[in-house]
Design a protein around this motif. Structure first.
Motif, PDB file in Angstrom:
ATOM      1  N   GLN A  99       0.824  -1.206   0.000  1.00 52.23           N
ATOM      2  CA  GLN A  99       0.000   0.000   0.000  1.00 52.23           C
ATOM      3  C   GLN A  99       0.858   1.257   0.000  1.00 52.23           C
ATOM      4  O   GLN A  99       0.560   2.216  -0.729  1.00 52.23           O
ATOM      5  CB  GLN A  99      -0.938  -0.006   1.199  1.00 52.23           C
ATOM      6  CG  GLN A  99      -2.037  -1.031   1.078  1.00 52.23           C
ATOM      7  CD  GLN A  99      -2.891  -1.112   2.339  1.00 52.23           C
ATOM      8  OE1 GLN A  99      -2.519  -0.641   3.407  1.00 52.23           O
ATOM      9  NE2 GLN A  99      -4.054  -1.727   2.203  1.00 52.23           N
ATOM     10  N   ARG A 100       1.912   1.280   0.805  1.00 49.85           N
ATOM     11  CA  ARG A 100       2.776   2.462   0.857  1.00 49.85           C
ATOM     12  C   ARG A 100       3.491   2.676  -0.472  1.00 49.85           C
ATOM     13  O   ARG A 100       3.589   3.811  -0.955  1.00 49.85           O
ATOM     14  CB  ARG A 100       3.784   2.341   1.999  1.00 49.85           C
ATOM     15  CG  ARG A 100       3.109   2.496   3.363  1.00 49.85           C
ATOM     16  CD  ARG A 100       4.066   2.507   4.520  1.00 49.85           C
ATOM     17  NE  ARG A 100       5.084   3.539   4.381  1.00 49.85           N
ATOM     18  CZ  ARG A 100       6.289   3.463   4.957  1.00 49.85           C
ATOM     19  NH1 ARG A 100       6.609   2.426   5.698  1.00 49.85           N
ATOM     20  NH2 ARG A 100       7.160   4.444   4.788  1.00 49.85           N
ATOM     21  N   ILE A 101       3.970   1.594  -1.073  1.00 50.48           N
ATOM     22  CA  ILE A 101       4.648   1.710  -2.370  1.00 50.48           C
ATOM     23  C   ILE A 101       3.651   2.139  -3.440  1.00 50.48           C
ATOM     24  O   ILE A 101       3.946   3.017  -4.265  1.00 50.48           O
ATOM     25  CB  ILE A 101       5.351   0.386  -2.732  1.00 50.48           C
ATOM     26  CG1 ILE A 101       6.504   0.117  -1.747  1.00 50.48           C
ATOM     27  CG2 ILE A 101       5.857   0.416  -4.169  1.00 50.48           C
ATOM     28  CD1 ILE A 101       7.087  -1.280  -1.827  1.00 50.48           C
ATOM     29  N   ALA A 102       2.450   1.556  -3.427  1.00 50.55           N
ATOM     30  CA  ALA A 102       1.422   1.921  -4.409  1.00 50.55           C
ATOM     31  C   ALA A 102       1.060   3.397  -4.293  1.00 50.55           C
ATOM     32  O   ALA A 102       0.876   4.082  -5.307  1.00 50.55           O
ATOM     33  CB  ALA A 102       0.180   1.046  -4.229  1.00 50.55           C
ATOM     34  N   SER A 103       0.990   3.917  -3.072  1.00 48.86           N
ATOM     35  CA  SER A 103       0.692   5.347  -2.883  1.00 48.86           C
ATOM     36  C   SER A 103       1.780   6.208  -3.501  1.00 48.86           C
ATOM     37  O   SER A 103       1.490   7.218  -4.154  1.00 48.86           O
ATOM     38  CB  SER A 103       0.571   5.665  -1.390  1.00 48.86           C
ATOM     39  OG  SER A 103      -0.579   5.057  -0.860  1.00 48.86           O
ATOM     40  N   ALA A 104       3.028   5.806  -3.315  1.00 51.74           N
ATOM     41  CA  ALA A 104       4.143   6.566  -3.900  1.00 51.74           C
ATOM     42  C   ALA A 104       4.088   6.502  -5.424  1.00 51.74           C
ATOM     43  O   ALA A 104       4.350   7.504  -6.101  1.00 51.74           O
ATOM     44  CB  ALA A 104       5.476   6.034  -3.386  1.00 51.74           C
ATOM     45  N   ILE A 105       3.730   5.347  -5.973  1.00 51.09           N
ATOM     46  CA  ILE A 105       3.598   5.208  -7.430  1.00 51.09           C
ATOM     47  C   ILE A 105       2.506   6.151  -7.932  1.00 51.09           C
ATOM     48  O   ILE A 105       2.677   6.820  -8.956  1.00 51.09           O
ATOM     49  CB  ILE A 105       3.309   3.752  -7.833  1.00 51.09           C
ATOM     50  CG1 ILE A 105       4.504   2.857  -7.491  1.00 51.09           C
ATOM     51  CG2 ILE A 105       2.965   3.658  -9.319  1.00 51.09           C
ATOM     52  CD1 ILE A 105       4.191   1.362  -7.558  1.00 51.09           C
ATOM     53  N   GLU A 106       1.390   6.211  -7.211  1.00 54.37           N
ATOM     54  CA  GLU A 106       0.298   7.116  -7.598  1.00 54.37           C
ATOM     55  C   GLU A 106       0.772   8.570  -7.585  1.00 54.37           C
ATOM     56  O   GLU A 106       0.406   9.350  -8.461  1.00 54.37           O
ATOM     57  CB  GLU A 106      -0.888   6.953  -6.645  1.00 54.37           C
ATOM     58  CG  GLU A 106      -1.621   5.644  -6.778  1.00 54.37           C
ATOM     59  CD  GLU A 106      -2.382   5.519  -8.083  1.00 54.37           C
ATOM     60  OE1 GLU A 106      -2.883   6.543  -8.592  1.00 54.37           O
ATOM     61  OE2 GLU A 106      -2.474   4.394  -8.592  1.00 54.37           O
ATOM     62  N   GLU A 107       1.587   8.910  -6.605  1.00 59.81           N
ATOM     63  CA  GLU A 107       2.034  10.302  -6.467  1.00 59.81           C
ATOM     64  C   GLU A 107       3.026  10.705  -7.551  1.00 59.81           C
ATOM     65  O   GLU A 107       2.938  11.808  -8.082  1.00 59.81           O
ATOM     66  CB  GLU A 107       2.658  10.510  -5.083  1.00 59.81           C
ATOM     67  CG  GLU A 107       1.637  10.444  -3.962  1.00 59.81           C
ATOM     68  CD  GLU A 107       2.264  10.426  -2.579  1.00 59.81           C
ATOM     69  OE1 GLU A 107       3.444  10.812  -2.440  1.00 59.81           O
ATOM     70  OE2 GLU A 107       1.572  10.015  -1.633  1.00 59.81           O
ATOM     71  N   VAL A 108       3.985   9.829  -7.872  1.00 62.40           N
ATOM     72  CA  VAL A 108       5.017  10.210  -8.838  1.00 62.40           C
ATOM     73  C   VAL A 108       4.752   9.679 -10.240  1.00 62.40           C
ATOM     74  O   VAL A 108       5.349  10.143 -11.205  1.00 62.40           O
ATOM     75  CB  VAL A 108       6.432   9.776  -8.381  1.00 62.40           C
ATOM     76  CG1 VAL A 108       6.775  10.379  -7.044  1.00 62.40           C
ATOM     77  CG2 VAL A 108       6.588   8.274  -8.353  1.00 62.40           C
TER      78      VAL A 108
END
Length: 124
Positions: A62-71
């Motif tokens: 989830q944390r990695i997916a959130s970062a992917i969504e952001e960048v």
């Protein structure tokens, strides 16, 4: 008599079918953990498992997916790695990217994802 590179990859894929962890796959296929992670990313792209929880826990995903969504999923791992403030390995990021692509039918061309300049590799 050792396995050919193709034989090592096929052996790794069979072990991933059994949800074996990266360290076990690396040892049994006689490859580095980094190579096993690359094989796992290919496996995920090809087999499209519903879950990758066997290899990376849900909260990390989830944390990695959130970062992917952001960048954004640009094919480069370094912006994601930097956004996560080095809290995760390139291998972990690569696996989440591969799974997201597999689940959304987005192809990155041969499943390759570049880490970006300046990263010498990862030993985990």
């Amino acid at each position: 008599a050792g396995l050919s590179p193709r034989g090592r990859r096929l052996r790794a894929f069979q072990m991933f079918d059994d949800r074996r962890n990266l360290a076990d796959v690396a040892e049994m296929a006689k490859v580095t953990v980094g190579t096993a992670a690359n094989y796992l990313a290919e496996y995920i792209a090809l087999s499209r498992p519903e879950s990758i929880d066997s290899w990376i826990d849900g909260s990390a995903q989830q944390r990695i997916a959130s970062a992917i969504e952001e960048v954004g999923d640009t094919g480069q791992l370094k912006p994601i790695f930097d956004r996560l403030e080095m809290g995760f390995t390139y291998d972990q990021i690569r696996l989440v990217v591969a799974h997201r692509r597999a689940m959304t039918n987005i192809s990155g061309g041969e499943g390759s994802v570049k880490e970006g300049a300046g990263h010498a590799g990862e030993e985990t």
